[in-house]
Enzyme design. Sequence first.
Site, PDB file in Angstrom:
ATOM      1  N   TYR A 137      40.870  34.219  45.654  1.00  0.00           N
ATOM      2  CA  TYR A 137      42.311  34.844  46.390  1.00  0.00           C
ATOM      3  C   TYR A 137      42.740  33.777  47.080  1.00  0.00           C
ATOM      4  O   TYR A 137      42.495  33.243  48.353  1.00  0.00           O
ATOM      5  CB  TYR A 137      41.950  35.859  47.310  1.00  0.00           C
ATOM      6  CG  TYR A 137      43.206  36.581  47.890  1.00  0.00           C
ATOM      7  CD1 TYR A 137      44.438  36.241  47.574  1.00  0.00           C
ATOM      8  CD2 TYR A 137      42.795  37.668  48.811  1.00  0.00           C
ATOM      9  CE1 TYR A 137      45.631  37.029  47.932  1.00  0.00           C
ATOM     10  CE2 TYR A 137      43.963  38.283  49.385  1.00  0.00           C
ATOM     11  CZ  TYR A 137      45.499  38.108  49.080  1.00  0.00           C
ATOM     12  OH  TYR A 137      46.412  38.741  49.436  1.00  0.00           O
ATOM     13  N   LYS A 165      43.490  35.597  42.106  1.00  0.00           N
ATOM     14  CA  LYS A 165      44.922  36.085  42.673  1.00  0.00           C
ATOM     15  C   LYS A 165      45.629  34.871  43.209  1.00  0.00           C
ATOM     16  O   LYS A 165      45.397  34.595  44.274  1.00  0.00           O
ATOM     17  CB  LYS A 165      44.588  37.152  43.650  1.00  0.00           C
ATOM     18  CG  LYS A 165      45.874  37.790  44.019  1.00  0.00           C
ATOM     19  CD  LYS A 165      45.606  38.898  45.074  1.00  0.00           C
ATOM     20  CE  LYS A 165      47.179  39.360  45.525  1.00  0.00           C
ATOM     21  NZ  LYS A 165      46.780  40.422  46.802  1.00  0.00           N
TER      22      LYS A 165
END
Length: 304
Positions: A137, A165
């Site tokens: 992330y 992400k």
Amino acid sequence: MQSNQSLFQGVWVPLVTPFSGGSVDGGALRRLVRHYAAAGVDGLVVCGSTGEAASLDDAEQLAVLDAVLAEAGRLPVVMGLAGNHQGHVLQRLSAFGTRPLAGILAPAPYYVRAGQEGAAAYFRCLADASRFPLVLYDIPYRTGTTLDTATLLALAAHPNIAAIKDCGGSLEKTVALIADGQMDVLAGEDLQSLSVLCLGGTGMIAAAAHIRPDLFVAMHRAVRGQRLDEARTLFHALAPVIQLVFGEPSPGPLKAQLAHQGLLSNELRLPMPQASSALAARLQAAVAGVERQFPLLTEGLRAA
């Protein structure tokens, strides 16, 4: 380019955590899971930033995860894992290991600013210890750590790091990761979802997909089917909603709209504030405008 057969593709919803009277509302949470499954989303993320994970203790996070898993059926579920105490993070990862997860979503350790070498070592430690694939992330405005392209490309070679992400704020980095092809690239900034898909990203983890998830699913399917005019039309209809969802601290606007739809109570935990009444009204009006243009597609998606 990444394979279209990857698990980490399509539209993933980073679930809000409903509260009622200060406690997690398990009934509302299960209702949300059923709602998004019916809309055809490809997966769910639990206890990310949109889920107010920072305000949940360890037991609450496990309770939220178990409630989602009990309702999700075949829908894959990724669990968020954020922290900066390596031992505590590994303990939590071990507890998650008894659940049937599709993956672990992990940001860089926040606040400590460990630098490239320290952040890479942290991710490799998690990937080595995890029973499930790691989804990186990259979100420097929350963690204080900007992950360089070279760092991410090196991490992508780890056999248990499967996806990212992408909230890194760098088109150059996004292009490099997609071109490299070792990791699936999921758009993490909702306004960049269409561009990332068109560049070859595999999907999105989109908070705004809480609202009209059917249209986000339709947009992804349109890109996959090379129907780019259709995808653009859907995206431009959704863009005003996306902008308002992030017009005040998230997930305040989302919860206001979901409460308006009768899916949960408009309750957050401090320090997260409720959305202002003015923004909530503008968001309701924007969603109503989308609904006039695109009647609900849920039934059609169930049959797709």
